[in-house]
Scaffold this motif. Sequence first.
Motif, short mmCIF file in Angstrom:
data_model
loop_
_atom_site.label_atom_id
_atom_site.label_comp_id
_atom_site.label_asym_id
_atom_site.label_seq_id
_atom_site.Cartn_x
_atom_site.Cartn_y
_atom_site.Cartn_z
N THR A 254 0.83 -1.19 0.03
CA THR A 254 0.11 0.18 0.04
C THR A 254 1.07 1.26 0.01
O THR A 254 0.66 2.26 -0.75
CB THR A 254 -1.04 -0.10 1.12
OG1 THR A 254 -1.79 -1.00 1.20
CG2 THR A 254 -1.74 1.27 1.11
N GLU A 255 1.86 1.16 0.82
CA GLU A 255 2.90 2.35 0.72
C GLU A 255 3.59 2.55 -0.84
O GLU A 255 3.57 3.64 -0.98
CB GLU A 255 4.01 2.16 1.88
CG GLU A 255 3.56 2.38 3.20
CD GLU A 255 4.59 2.04 4.15
OE1 GLU A 255 5.45 1.25 3.96
OE2 GLU A 255 4.70 2.85 5.27
N LYS A 256 3.56 1.61 -1.39
CA LYS A 256 4.35 1.71 -2.79
C LYS A 256 3.04 2.32 -3.72
O LYS A 256 3.46 3.09 -4.44
CB LYS A 256 4.74 0.37 -3.07
CG LYS A 256 6.03 -0.28 -2.71
CD LYS A 256 6.35 -1.52 -3.18
CE LYS A 256 7.59 -2.21 -2.38
NZ LYS A 256 7.90 -3.39 -2.91
N TRP A 257 1.83 1.94 -3.28
CA TRP A 257 0.99 2.58 -4.09
C TRP A 257 0.97 4.05 -3.87
O TRP A 257 0.52 4.73 -4.79
CB TRP A 257 -0.46 1.91 -3.83
CG TRP A 257 -0.72 0.25 -4.14
CD1 TRP A 257 0.35 -0.14 -4.99
CD2 TRP A 257 -1.63 -0.55 -3.76
NE1 TRP A 257 -0.14 -1.44 -5.03
CE2 TRP A 257 -1.28 -1.89 -4.20
CE3 TRP A 257 -2.58 -0.31 -2.89
CZ2 TRP A 257 -2.05 -3.09 -3.92
CZ3 TRP A 257 -3.35 -1.65 -2.57
CH2 TRP A 257 -3.14 -2.87 -3.21
#
Length: 311
Positions: A254-257
Motif C-alpha cells: 500500500t505504501e508503494k501505491w
Amino acid sequence: MSAAGVERVAVVGTGVIGVSWAAHFLARGLDVVATDPSPGAEERLRKEVAALWPTLTPVDGATPERLAFTADPAEAAADADFVQENGPEREDVKHELFAVLDGAARPDVVLASSSSGLLPSAIARGCPAHPERVVIGHPFNPPHVIPLVEVVPGERTAEEAVTQALAFYTAVGKKPIRLRQELPGHVANRLQAALWQEAYSLVERGVASVADIDTAISQGPGLRWAVLGPFANQHLSGGPGGIAHVLEHLGPPTEKWWRDLGQVTLTPELVATLVAGVDAELAGTDPAELAARRDAVLHSLLDAKARTELP
C-alpha cells in the motif's frame, strides 16, 4: 417540539443547502425563520420546501406552515435558539454576515456555519462580541437526507458551544462528529479530495474512463463504505487477524501505491475531459430525476441501517 432546548432555528441563506436544512428542521417539528437577500428568495424557498416535503418523514406536529421568512438576518437571529448559516463561501462575506448575527442573537445562542472548507477561527473574526459561540456545523449535501454533520470549534470557541451543537444535531436526527483540529475542508471533504485526486489522474493518464471509475466505486468499495467506514471495513477484510493482519501484510505494498498516486492540476484540457466524460456517462439523463432516484436509494439504505445494529 424542543430539540436539546432549541425550538426556533434561524436558517441564514436559502440556497441549495439552506433549503435542505430548512426542510429538515421543519420535519423535526421546529419553527424555522429563514432569511436571504436575493430577490424572490421567499417564494423559491417555500416552493422548494413543498417539493421536498413528501420525501421527508415528519414528526407529529411538524408542518411547513411553521416556516417564517424575513429579508433581515438580524430579525431572523433575534428570536432564534440556534443559527445555521449557509451564506457564500467567502471569508469577507462571512465576516459581514456574522457581525450582524453576533449583534442580534442572544449571547448563549450557537452560531453554526455550514461552510465546507473555511476555518471557524477565521469566520469568528467577524464576531467582535461573542466569538466563543461560533462553530462549523458542516452538513453533507443534501442535509435533509445525509446524517453527517462535522462540528469544528475554532481557537476561541467555548466547549459549551461545541456541546450544545453536538446535542442539537443529535436531537434532530443527525450523526455529528467533532474535529479536534481545524483544517481546510474538515474531514470528509479532505477524504473525498484524496479520492478525486487519483480519479482525475487516472482519467488524465488514460487508465480508465470517467464512467469506469464511477462504476469502480459505486459497484465496489462504495457499497461497503455506505455501511461501515474505511477502518472497520479494513478490519473485516483481515479475517481473524483483523486490521493488524492487513497492515502487516498489505501495508508495505500500500505504501508503494501511495508513492505512485498521481499529482494533478486542473488544466483546461483535463476539465474538458472530465466534463465530456460525465456528459457521455449520463447522456439523456435528467439530473434532477437522477438525484431523486439517488435520494430514494439513500432513504432505503438509511432505513435498513436503522434496523440493523452497526457501529
